[in-house]
Design a protein around this motif. Sequence first.
Motif, mmCIF file in Angstrom:
data_model
loop_
_atom_site.group_PDB
_atom_site.id
_atom_site.type_symbol
_atom_site.label_atom_id
_atom_site.label_comp_id
_atom_site.label_asym_id
_atom_site.label_seq_id
_atom_site.Cartn_x
_atom_site.Cartn_y
_atom_site.Cartn_z
ATOM 1 N N LYS A 149 0.836 -1.208 0.000
ATOM 2 C CA LYS A 149 0.000 0.000 0.000
ATOM 3 C C LYS A 149 0.867 1.253 0.000
ATOM 4 N N CYS A 150 1.689 1.369 -1.015
ATOM 5 C CA CYS A 150 2.571 2.517 -1.156
ATOM 6 C C CYS A 150 2.784 2.766 -2.644
ATOM 7 N N LYS A 312 -6.267 11.550 1.503
ATOM 8 C CA LYS A 312 -5.432 10.959 2.546
ATOM 9 C C LYS A 312 -5.247 9.460 2.306
ATOM 10 N N ASP A 313 -4.078 8.945 2.706
ATOM 11 C CA ASP A 313 -3.906 7.495 2.740
ATOM 12 C C ASP A 313 -5.070 6.875 3.518
ATOM 13 N N ASP A 507 0.587 8.387 7.946
ATOM 14 C CA ASP A 507 -0.430 8.332 6.891
ATOM 15 C C ASP A 507 -0.895 9.754 6.599
ATOM 16 N N ARG A 510 -1.803 11.889 -0.095
ATOM 17 C CA ARG A 510 -1.210 11.134 -1.188
ATOM 18 C C ARG A 510 -0.441 12.066 -2.118
ATOM 19 N N GLY A 536 1.829 11.184 2.435
ATOM 20 C CA GLY A 536 1.618 9.751 2.510
ATOM 21 C C GLY A 536 2.315 9.030 1.382
ATOM 22 N N SER A 537 1.720 7.909 0.965
ATOM 23 C CA SER A 537 2.179 7.123 -0.194
ATOM 24 C C SER A 537 3.491 6.400 0.035
ATOM 25 N N SER A 540 2.598 2.213 5.372
ATOM 26 C CA SER A 540 1.227 1.787 5.633
ATOM 27 C C SER A 540 1.214 0.775 6.775
#
Length: 570
Positions: A149-150, A312-313, A507, A510, A536-537, A540
């Motif tokens: 999740k990145c 947002k994440d 988090d 993005r 973020g990104s 996670s």
Amino acid sequence: MLNDTTKSTGMSRRGFLGLGALAAAGSVMGLAGCSPQGQGSAKASAEEAAQASDGAPAWLGAEPAVAEGDIVRTEDTKLLIIGAGTAGMCAAGTASDLGLDFILAEKNDSVQETREYLGIVNSKPALAQGGEADPLKLLNELTRYASGKCRQDVVKVWIDESAELLDWIDAKMQAAGKQLVVDMPPAHATGGTDYYLPVLQHVWLTPYAPPMRNDVLRTAIEEAGNQIRFKHTLVKLVCDGGKVSGAVFDTDEGLVQVNAESTLLATGGYPANPVMMSALQPAALGCSTSSSYAINDDGLGLRAGLWAGGVKDPDPSPMIFDRGAVAPGVDAGYVGEGEKAALPGTIFQENIGSQPFMKVNRNGVRFCNESTPYDFVCFQAGQQPGGVWCQVFDANAPEDILRFSTIGCSAFANQMMAAGMPIEEFCKVALEQGVMQKADTLDELAGKLGFEGEAKKSFLAQAERYNAQFDAQKDDDFGKEAYRLSALRTPPFYGCWFGGSLLTTLDGLRIDKDCHVLGADDQVIEGLFAAGDVSGSFFSGNYPEYLVGCASGRSSVQGRHVARLVAGDL
């Protein structure tokens, strides 16, 4: 550049045991488009802030409305940097060196504290000591920590540009009299499995003695004729036709608007906002007992980015260290409600909590492998009674700690034991506060730790079993490495209850590889960047502790990257 390789690389962690260089660790959601300017005061009431915009979560609140007539002064710049922390100061220092027109705005009256540990990939000093990291293995290891999740291109910017960042900042640190050390991890498996332990962490000796990294950057920025705007509290971003064109700040003279071609949010995470934490990080709060975050990290920058249309994440990413010492009977989680809620611990961090001694739950039994990244035991404890655990060790702790040979800032304990510090001196604060217990027998210790009845019987039986596992040099319950087992036979005995110590959240908004903030349609929000913990990104679910210093390294690289990009230097 590193002008004197010997000066910068002459010592590894093994070469400065006892110097205390690691002292720092001692005792989505998105809104469509930019919100339009409205009428009224920027200082919204608590009731207004608690209200949700249409379709927005309650913790986000409503964007403050600012009337044009409320603005007392307007400034113009090419790059507006909001936040004088790790990312913001690297952005400002770079902008200053490149002669870029910029304004740095910080809500406090000084630059923010840095942790003098920096995760750098394949620096000149590391390569000179044989510390080459595999960039693509590292990329995929970080992706594994994040469960995919990145954005790998975002992660790769840190991997590709961190060595250049170190060349730049170390020249300034050397000029300020700070010596660089490469923290070489031990050449063995850790955590009961073969985690990847690349050489990443770089430390400037006496990391909490001035000048610190942001002090050095502040001096360079101001000597170049650039003024940092302190006591500038962000109110909202300024949007013009879907583009971010600056921000409004609350200052001593009133509301000031800064118009900018590019705006960088570098405002940190939201660990100091109990409303956001309660809504977004229930698992973290379910195992945290103390706080070591910056009290200014209230999430306003993240909220402002969301008001401007950012996303947002979706998943939480807390940074928690296993050092939240508390008295027996204290549960994890907040005491109090709403904005006044706080974690109960009174100790910033009790470093010995990160050592892989025997840990048991309130039933007196082990529940996990104690030799794992910091937050693993915290999350495991979140599934146990009270969200806490009890760590127990005996008088042989100094020898045990040296044998454990942990990495990262938990290695502060290694340094102090090698220097001959008595264990009671190392744990002085917890012992003086009565948080850590001491006894001549395990039976007496069990009583002081609050174990009664069946729980006490289980605790004493667990200690016997743990001694037998040490004798056999085999943990047949959870697979901890043999060299990280220890005995409980030599008085005095010590015990302390722990939860997690909450540092920050990871988090954020993005972003793409160039740190542009992305909207709900994955399109760039023109004029808006984010770097560091407000972005973020990258992470996670956890902080990859065995990739030492990666968070600080990521923030620093991203801040410098944005300034270079805006200046046309990339």
